[in-house]
Write a protein that holds these residues in place. Structure first.
Motif: not given
Length: 117
Positions: A1-10
């Motif tokens: 998923m693109p932006g997976g790390k960002f989503f996980m941080k959120i």
């Protein structure tokens, strides 16, 4: 998923707050049960006993570790449910970074020794 790390941080950020509140309440109850007569527990408070300060520090440290673990595991589970995929791996710890740096340095030394020979 693109932006997976960002989503996980959120997700981690959103879950950290209620988990920290819950862990803090649990720690306060454990402290009250273990040391009902100890009014002072912070090391910088006047008149605190050394044993109480050390016990509070140990209990607090255990609470921080439990909160970090609960936050990560809850965020991973939520990520799986929401996205249907595995979450990104957690960032490396300081010890892992240090070990990788040491290994890289040793590899560079070996490569230099082979180049000389």
């Amino acid at each position: 998923m693109p932006g997976g790390k960002f989503f996980m941080k959120i997700l981690t950020l959103l879950l950290r707050i209620p988990i920290a509140i819950a862990i803090r309440k649990v720690i306060a109850r454990i402290w009250a049960a273990a040391r009902p007569t100890a009014e002072k527990r912070e090391p910088n408070e006047a008149g605190v006993r050394a044993g109480d300060a050390l016990a509070w520090a140990a209990l607090s440290a255990a609470g921080v570790a439990a909160a970090q673990l609960a936050t990560r595991k809850t965020a991973e589970g939520t990520y799986r449910v929401v996205t249907g995929t595995e979450p990104p791996p957690p960032p490396p710890s300081r010890a892992q970074k240090k070990a990788a740096k040491k290994e890289k340095k040793q590899q560079a030394k070996q490569d230099a020794a082979k180049a000389k020979a």
